[in-house]
Structures are given as C-alpha cells and as structure tokens.
Design a protein around this motif. Structure first.
Motif, PDB file in Angstrom:
ATOM      1  N   ASP A  13      11.722  -1.540 -10.024  1.00 29.14           N
ATOM      2  CA  ASP A  13      10.581  -1.298  -9.128  1.00 29.14           C
ATOM      3  C   ASP A  13       9.426  -2.268  -9.341  1.00 29.14           C
ATOM      4  O   ASP A  13       8.265  -1.935  -9.114  1.00 29.14           O
ATOM      5  CB  ASP A  13      10.075   0.158  -9.269  1.00 29.14           C
ATOM      6  CG  ASP A  13      11.175   1.162  -8.996  1.00 29.14           C
ATOM      7  OD1 ASP A  13      12.031   0.878  -8.144  1.00 29.14           O
ATOM      8  OD2 ASP A  13      11.171   2.236  -9.639  1.00 29.14           O
ATOM      9  N   GLU A  14       9.743  -3.466  -9.756  1.00 34.06           N
ATOM     10  CA  GLU A  14       8.701  -4.470  -9.999  1.00 34.06           C
ATOM     11  C   GLU A  14       8.191  -5.081  -8.702  1.00 34.06           C
ATOM     12  O   GLU A  14       7.182  -5.804  -8.695  1.00 34.06           O
ATOM     13  CB  GLU A  14       9.252  -5.592 -10.900  1.00 34.06           C
ATOM     14  CG  GLU A  14       9.683  -5.146 -12.304  1.00 34.06           C
ATOM     15  CD  GLU A  14      11.156  -4.729 -12.351  1.00 34.06           C
ATOM     16  OE1 GLU A  14      11.773  -4.555 -11.273  1.00 34.06           O
ATOM     17  OE2 GLU A  14      11.676  -4.577 -13.473  1.00 34.06           O
ATOM     18  N   LYS A  16      10.832  -6.438  -6.540  1.00 33.16           N
ATOM     19  CA  LYS A  16      11.879  -7.459  -6.313  1.00 33.16           C
ATOM     20  C   LYS A  16      12.174  -7.625  -4.824  1.00 33.16           C
ATOM     21  O   LYS A  16      12.420  -8.731  -4.358  1.00 33.16           O
ATOM     22  CB  LYS A  16      13.187  -7.062  -7.034  1.00 33.16           C
ATOM     23  CG  LYS A  16      13.063  -6.998  -8.535  1.00 33.16           C
ATOM     24  CD  LYS A  16      14.334  -6.465  -9.167  1.00 33.16           C
ATOM     25  CE  LYS A  16      14.644  -5.047  -8.760  1.00 33.16           C
ATOM     26  NZ  LYS A  16      13.663  -4.046  -9.216  1.00 33.16           N
ATOM     27  N   HIS A  41      14.526  -0.971  -2.598  1.00 31.85           N
ATOM     28  CA  HIS A  41      13.715  -2.184  -2.440  1.00 31.85           C
ATOM     29  C   HIS A  41      12.907  -2.066  -1.148  1.00 31.85           C
ATOM     30  O   HIS A  41      13.464  -1.992  -0.060  1.00 31.85           O
ATOM     31  CB  HIS A  41      14.615  -3.424  -2.402  1.00 31.85           C
ATOM     32  CG  HIS A  41      15.345  -3.648  -3.692  1.00 31.85           C
ATOM     33  ND1 HIS A  41      16.248  -4.662  -3.880  1.00 31.85           N
ATOM     34  CD2 HIS A  41      15.307  -2.975  -4.869  1.00 31.85           C
ATOM     35  CE1 HIS A  41      16.726  -4.596  -5.116  1.00 31.85           C
ATOM     36  NE2 HIS A  41      16.169  -3.582  -5.732  1.00 31.85           N
ATOM     37  N   THR A  42      11.593  -2.028  -1.304  1.00 34.48           N
ATOM     38  CA  THR A  42      10.713  -1.814  -0.159  1.00 34.48           C
ATOM     39  C   THR A  42      10.187  -3.142   0.362  1.00 34.48           C
ATOM     40  O   THR A  42       9.667  -3.946  -0.416  1.00 34.48           O
ATOM     41  CB  THR A  42       9.520  -0.928  -0.574  1.00 34.48           C
ATOM     42  OG1 THR A  42      10.036   0.165  -1.324  1.00 34.48           O
ATOM     43  CG2 THR A  42       8.742  -0.426   0.623  1.00 34.48           C
ATOM     44  N   THR A 303      11.413   5.150  -4.786  1.00 32.92           N
ATOM     45  CA  THR A 303      11.884   4.869  -3.425  1.00 32.92           C
ATOM     46  C   THR A 303      13.185   5.630  -3.151  1.00 32.92           C
ATOM     47  O   THR A 303      13.448   6.060  -2.040  1.00 32.92           O
ATOM     48  CB  THR A 303      12.152   3.355  -3.277  1.00 32.92           C
ATOM     49  OG1 THR A 303      11.014   2.662  -3.741  1.00 32.92           O
ATOM     50  CG2 THR A 303      12.416   2.957  -1.841  1.00 32.92           C
ATOM     51  N   THR A 334       3.295  -8.903  -9.447  1.00 33.77           N
ATOM     52  CA  THR A 334       3.049  -8.107  -8.230  1.00 33.77           C
ATOM     53  C   THR A 334       2.011  -7.012  -8.508  1.00 33.77           C
ATOM     54  O   THR A 334       1.720  -6.683  -9.655  1.00 33.77           O
ATOM     55  CB  THR A 334       4.339  -7.424  -7.731  1.00 33.77           C
ATOM     56  OG1 THR A 334       4.789  -6.518  -8.728  1.00 33.77           O
ATOM     57  CG2 THR A 334       5.433  -8.443  -7.432  1.00 33.77           C
ATOM     58  N   LYS A 335       1.486  -6.463  -7.435  1.00 35.98           N
ATOM     59  CA  LYS A 335       0.582  -5.318  -7.474  1.00 35.98           C
ATOM     60  C   LYS A 335      -0.686  -5.556  -8.292  1.00 35.98           C
ATOM     61  O   LYS A 335      -1.251  -4.632  -8.870  1.00 35.98           O
ATOM     62  CB  LYS A 335       1.317  -4.058  -7.971  1.00 35.98           C
ATOM     63  CG  LYS A 335       2.455  -3.643  -7.023  1.00 35.98           C
ATOM     64  CD  LYS A 335       2.952  -2.251  -7.245  1.00 35.98           C
ATOM     65  CE  LYS A 335       2.125  -1.205  -6.549  1.00 35.98           C
ATOM     66  NZ  LYS A 335       2.804   0.108  -6.477  1.00 35.98           N
ATOM     67  N   ASP A 337      -3.436  -6.188  -7.080  1.00 37.16           N
ATOM     68  CA  ASP A 337      -4.511  -5.507  -6.336  1.00 37.16           C
ATOM     69  C   ASP A 337      -4.781  -4.096  -6.848  1.00 37.16           C
ATOM     70  O   ASP A 337      -5.900  -3.600  -6.761  1.00 37.16           O
ATOM     71  CB  ASP A 337      -4.151  -5.449  -4.834  1.00 37.16           C
ATOM     72  CG  ASP A 337      -2.763  -4.871  -4.593  1.00 37.16           C
ATOM     73  OD1 ASP A 337      -1.785  -5.448  -5.102  1.00 37.16           O
ATOM     74  OD2 ASP A 337      -2.653  -3.827  -3.913  1.00 37.16           O
ATOM     75  N   VAL A 338      -3.747  -3.465  -7.410  1.00 34.95           N
ATOM     76  CA  VAL A 338      -3.903  -2.080  -7.866  1.00 34.95           C
ATOM     77  C   VAL A 338      -4.884  -1.997  -9.045  1.00 34.95           C
ATOM     78  O   VAL A 338      -5.503  -0.965  -9.279  1.00 34.95           O
ATOM     79  CB  VAL A 338      -2.512  -1.487  -8.226  1.00 34.95           C
ATOM     80  CG1 VAL A 338      -2.627  -0.132  -8.886  1.00 34.95           C
ATOM     81  CG2 VAL A 338      -1.649  -1.389  -6.964  1.00 34.95           C
ATOM     82  N   PRO A 420       1.489  -5.353  -0.273  1.00 34.84           N
ATOM     83  CA  PRO A 420       2.890  -5.310   0.128  1.00 34.84           C
ATOM     84  C   PRO A 420       3.234  -6.160   1.352  1.00 34.84           C
ATOM     85  O   PRO A 420       4.403  -6.399   1.633  1.00 34.84           O
ATOM     86  CB  PRO A 420       3.112  -3.830   0.437  1.00 34.84           C
ATOM     87  CG  PRO A 420       1.770  -3.304   0.800  1.00 34.84           C
ATOM     88  CD  PRO A 420       0.769  -4.114   0.032  1.00 34.84           C
TER      89      PRO A 420
HETATM   90  P1  GDP Z   1      11.749  -3.075  -6.215  1.00 35.71           P
HETATM   91  O1  GDP Z   1      12.706  -1.977  -6.482  1.00 35.71           O
HETATM   92  O2  GDP Z   1      11.578  -3.988  -7.386  1.00 35.71           O
HETATM   93  O3  GDP Z   1      12.049  -3.829  -4.953  1.00 35.71           O
HETATM   94  O4  GDP Z   1      10.330  -2.384  -5.989  1.00 35.71           O
HETATM   95  P2  GDP Z   1      10.042  -1.070  -5.102  1.00 35.71           P
HETATM   96  O5  GDP Z   1      10.173  -1.424  -3.673  1.00 35.71           O
HETATM   97  O6  GDP Z   1      10.835   0.075  -5.601  1.00 35.71           O
HETATM   98  O7  GDP Z   1       8.558  -0.759  -5.503  1.00 35.71           O
HETATM   99  C1  GDP Z   1       7.529  -1.673  -5.306  1.00 35.71           C
HETATM  100  C2  GDP Z   1       6.506  -1.079  -4.317  1.00 35.71           C
HETATM  101  O8  GDP Z   1       5.308  -1.838  -4.377  1.00 35.71           O
HETATM  102  C3  GDP Z   1       6.948  -1.161  -2.871  1.00 35.71           C
HETATM  103  O9  GDP Z   1       6.441  -0.061  -2.165  1.00 35.71           O
HETATM  104  C4  GDP Z   1       6.298  -2.458  -2.369  1.00 35.71           C
HETATM  105  O10 GDP Z   1       6.051  -2.434  -0.983  1.00 35.71           O
HETATM  106  C5  GDP Z   1       5.024  -2.427  -3.124  1.00 35.71           C
HETATM  107  N1  GDP Z   1       4.456  -3.746  -3.445  1.00 35.71           N
HETATM  108  C6  GDP Z   1       5.086  -4.892  -3.766  1.00 35.71           C
HETATM  109  N2  GDP Z   1       4.197  -5.844  -4.100  1.00 35.71           N
HETATM  110  C7  GDP Z   1       2.970  -5.260  -3.962  1.00 35.71           C
HETATM  111  C8  GDP Z   1       1.638  -5.714  -4.201  1.00 35.71           C
HETATM  112  O11 GDP Z   1       1.374  -6.841  -4.579  1.00 35.71           O
HETATM  113  N3  GDP Z   1       0.654  -4.800  -4.005  1.00 35.71           N
HETATM  114  C9  GDP Z   1       0.878  -3.531  -3.585  1.00 35.71           C
HETATM  115  N4  GDP Z   1      -0.142  -2.709  -3.428  1.00 35.71           N
HETATM  116  N5  GDP Z   1       2.126  -3.074  -3.366  1.00 35.71           N
HETATM  117  C10 GDP Z   1       3.150  -3.925  -3.572  1.00 35.71           C
END
Ligand code: GDP
Ligand code: IMO
Ligand code: MG
Length: 428
Positions: A13-14, A16, A41-42, A303, A334-335, A337-338, A420
């Motif tokens: 959930d990084e 990716k 993966h979102t 997710t 990533t993230k 901004d949080v 995102p």
């Molecule tokens: P994955 O499994 O590694 O693809 O990650 P997930 O999709 O499970 O979780 C990452 C979440 O963070 C998703 O809802 C993305 O849309 C969201 N996301 C990704 N990058 C960013 C970011 O830079 N900022 C914010 N606020 N959300 C992000």
C-alpha cells in the motif's frame, strides 16, 4: 529503458498503483509478476477511482498491453468481475490487450476455504491474511498439486479438475473441523469464468522476450511489499509470494540483463495491515491523524479488505533493507501531503535491543518484535502540498525531509507524490 520494476519498500500500500500508472504512460507492456487479488492498487483518473486487484494499473493507459505473469495466482471469477468493472468504465480489456500466463496458478474455491480455516486455527497468532486463498494456492504450487491457468484452455476438463481438487481439499477441511465445500458448485462457479478467460491465455514469457528484443519498454508492477516477501519479509507475517526484484524475473520469465531501473516506492510514513512487527508504529491521536477518517479514498483503510491500517513513522532501517534486497536505483516517496500540518516529523533511524544499538534490522522476526526505534526529529511544515508541481513549490522543511531520506538511503529521491491525482507529482 528495457525493463523497469516497481516495488513496494514497506508492507504494501505504498502507492505502487499510482506510481505504476505514472510510469505506464511511457511503457509498451505492464506486467504483474507476483501475488493475486490480495493486492489493491488505487489509481485516480479524472473523477474516477479505480481499485485494481489483479489487472495491472497499466490497463488505464491505452497504449499499454497488460499481462499477468507466471508468478501470479488468479481467481478466475474475481478476474472476470474486475474485467467487467473496467469494461463498464470504458476500459479496453479485450484479448490481445490483456494476456494471462498459461503458467500462472489458479486460486480455487478450496484455497479460499483453507485460507480461512488456517487463520481460524492460528487463533491469536493469525497472520491477518486477506482471505483470498493466496497462501493455499502457492502451497499447492510448490507442492506440485496446483491448477494452472493453462488448464482453462479446456474448460470442461478444468471444471473436472476443480471438482477433484475440491474433493481432496474437503478431506483436510473436515479433518480440521470445517464444513466441506460442494465440489459440483466449485466446478460450476469456475467453468463460466474459464470460457471467458480462455482467449486471454498466452505464453507471456515468450511474448515479453519477443517484445524486449524488438526494443519495447516493459514495466513490471510489483504487488505487496518487501517486508511481506516470503523470504525477505517478517516471516511468518508475510504473503506467500516474492514481491521483491527476484520475483519479477522468475514471475515473468525474463532475464536480469533487461532490468535497468528498480523503483522503490515508499510512503512518507509507514502503514501495515495484518499482524507482525512494526517498530515505528504509533497509537492514539497521532495514528488517527496519519490514518485519516476514511472519508477520503486515500485514507489508510485497506483497498481489498477495508481494514484500518496500522500507522507509524517512516522507518529508515526498513527502507535500507528494501534498497539492498531489491537494488533500488531510486525511491519515489508518496503521500507527502498527508504530513502537512504536523509540528514535527519523526524518522526512525536505528533500533535498540537489550541496550545495543542496531543499524540494520535483526535477523529474526522475534527480535524485530522487540526492537525499540531510535528516532530523529525534523521540523514539520504547515502548507498543503497538493498544488505543488515543481520542487520550488515545496516548503523548505518538506525538502529537508526528502533530502534527509535520500542522504540516509544513499540513492536518489527525485520524485515525490503530493496527492492521488495523476498530475500531483513533483520531480526534482
Ligand atoms: P498500492 O497497493 O501500493 O498501490 O497502494 P494503495 O492503492 O493500496 O494505497 C495507496 C492510497 O494512497 C491510494 O488510495 C492512492 O490513491 C493514494 N495515494 C497515492 N499517492 C498519494 C499521494 O501522494 N497523496 C495522497 N493523499 N494519496 C496518495
Ligand atoms: P498491495 O499490492 C498490504 C498482507 C495481509 C497479511 C499478509 C498475508 O495492495 O500493496 P495474504 O492474503 O497475502 O496471504 O496476506 O500480507 N497483504 C497486504 N498488505 N497491501 C497488500 O497488497 C497486501 N497483500 C497482502 O494483510 O498481513
Ligand atoms: Mg494496496
């Protein structure tokens, strides 16, 4: 740039999917090499939120052919559902656009039942799996008793094999005090999916090698994360596949000579869903602050399972370990901004155990459970980052945080995600 691998540097959930979507814009083929629909993966495109479990994020980039390599495990019913969802959203998932390796393994109904039974039997020591049947499917694979996707080429024979597979698994389920499954129902559930997936079956290794030889750009989209790797993660609190770089080669059937870029993806803080060690985990208000309330789709709730994710500070020992195991050529953060609005940002830079300071993670999971993090604190920043588009738009304190991470990791951190959306990406 023949092949790039995108790999989670933490516990999954990084982001990716978001990073793969960015790199997929310049790729000819996007391939999943490990895991199954335990992944989530979102990708946010325009106003649409896509939650991909099995199909590579590259499916949202029109020019990319997408495939599921031999290292993946496929639940045919869930795969068909995911394809239907994408089709309804206007995404092309026709044969030729999407390929399934004949050598990939099948997640059968019995695997899902065995996953639940295994977790129940573990009681308080449960792994906290996604209950998608991942462990039992890979167990059958290594036990040489699994079903392969190629068997779907003959749907009737495939249904027959499923019938037998369910019957054999029932002996175990009943012995351990669980209800048996109806073999006829298992077969019927899957035969329809087999007919639908048959046109997608291909020798994906041969396909990839042919494309690589003609100069195509391949993106290998990792699922899960380094610390969930069956060999390199916090065993037994891991998944049953190899999300790390070696898994990309065995899971796709391509040679190491083609890989020239290994992109680690790390969240600017840490999360984990499921059991297992998490030295920099925080509790209470701070955890709730990092997790978010759940009103935004990017808040830290699974997710795939909807479970609230455990949250904590960034752990540099984990990132250094992931860098080494995978040979990251760069890290995408990533993230970021949080973290806006926090007065101070804390980074785990070491561990202490029994009065000794460690500069790497201990060998055993039992010791990893006992370590106490050594922290370093940096000033925070108040400005929201969502509208930053160039490095100069980032507050000084945010740049200092990124620079400190790059300094400790000794690899470039030149790409930072600040939201995102596709364009919420800043490059140095
Ligand atoms: P994955 O499994 O590694 O693809 O990650 P997930 O999709 O499970 O979780 C990452 C979440 O963070 C998703 O809802 C993305 O849309 C969201 N996301 C990704 N990058 C960013 C970011 O830079 N900022 C914010 N606020 N959300 C992000
Ligand atoms: P993505 O690709 C986060 C975790 C589960 C559990 C352990 C074993 O979205 O990053 P499994 O069902 O695989 O046997 O569960 O692994 N897990 C993940 N955690 N992200 C994932 O995928 C995960 N896939 C599995 O929570 O702890
Ligand atoms: Mg995920």
């Amino acid at each position: 740039m023949p092949a790039t691998v995108v790999i989670g540097a933490q516990w999954g959930d990084e982001g990716k999917g978001r990073v793969a979507d960015w790199l997929a814009a310049q790729s000819d083929v996007v391939a999943r090499y490990a895991g199954g629909d335990n992944a989530g993966h979102t990708v946010y495109v325009g106003e649409q939120v896509f939650k991909l479990h099995l199909i590579p994020s590259g499916i949202l980039r029109d020019q990319a052919v997408c495939l599921l390599g031999n290292g993946t495990v496929i639940n045919p019913v869930n795969m068909v559902k995911e394809m239907e969802g994408l089709r309804a959203a206007g995404v092309d998932v026709s044969p030729g656009r999407l390929l399934i390796s004949t050598r990939a393994h099948i997640i059968a109904p019995a695997h899902i039942a065995l996953d639940a039974a295994g977790e129940k039997a573990r009681g308080a020591d449960k792994i906290g799996t996604t209950l998608r049947g991942i462990g039992p499917a890979y167990t059958d694979k290594t036990n040489r008793s699994g079903l392969r996707a190629g068997q779907m080429a003959d749907p009737e024979a495939f249904a027959d094999a499923l019938y037998k597979h369910t019957g054999a698994a029932n002996e175990r389920l009943v012995r351990d005090g669980n209800d048996p499954l109806d073999p006829q129902k298992s077969a019927e559930e899957y035969i329809d999916a087999a007919y639908k997936l048959k046109p997608y079956l291909a020798d994906t290794s041969a396909y990839l090698n042919a494309r690589l030889r003609e100069g195509a750009v391949i993106l290998c989209e990792g699922a899960q994360g380094t610390m969930l790797d069956i060999d390199h993660g916090d065993y037994p609190f891991v998944t049953s596949s190899s999300p790390t770089v070696g898994g990309a080669l065995t899971g796709l059937g391509i040679g190491a000579r083609w890989v020239d870029r290994v992109v680690g993806v790390a969240k600017a803080f840490s999360t984990r869903v499921g059991s297992g060690p998490f030295p920099t985990e925080v509790e209470g208000e701070l955890a709730a602050r990092l997790r978010g309330t759940g009103e935004n789709f990017w808040d830290e709730f699974g997710t795939t399972t909807g479970r609230p994710r455990r949250c904590g500070w960034l752990d540099m020992l984990i990132l250094k370990y992931a860098r080494d195991v995978n040979g990251f050529t760069e890290l995408v953060l990533t993230k970021l901004d949080v973290l806006s609005g926090l007065p101070e940002i804390t980074i785990g830079v070491g561990y202490e155990i029994d009065g000794t300071i460690l500069d790497g993670i201990p060998v055993t999971t039992a010791d990893q459970m006992r370590v106490k993090p050594v922290y370093e604190t940096l000033p925070g920043w108040d400005e929201p980052l969502g509208s930053a588009r160039t490095w100069n738009d980032l507050p000084k304190a945010a740049c200092a945080y990124i620079d400190r991470i790059a300094e400790l990791l000794e690899i470039p951190v030149n790409t930072v995600s600040v939201g995102p959306e596709r364009d919420q990406l800043v490059q140095r």
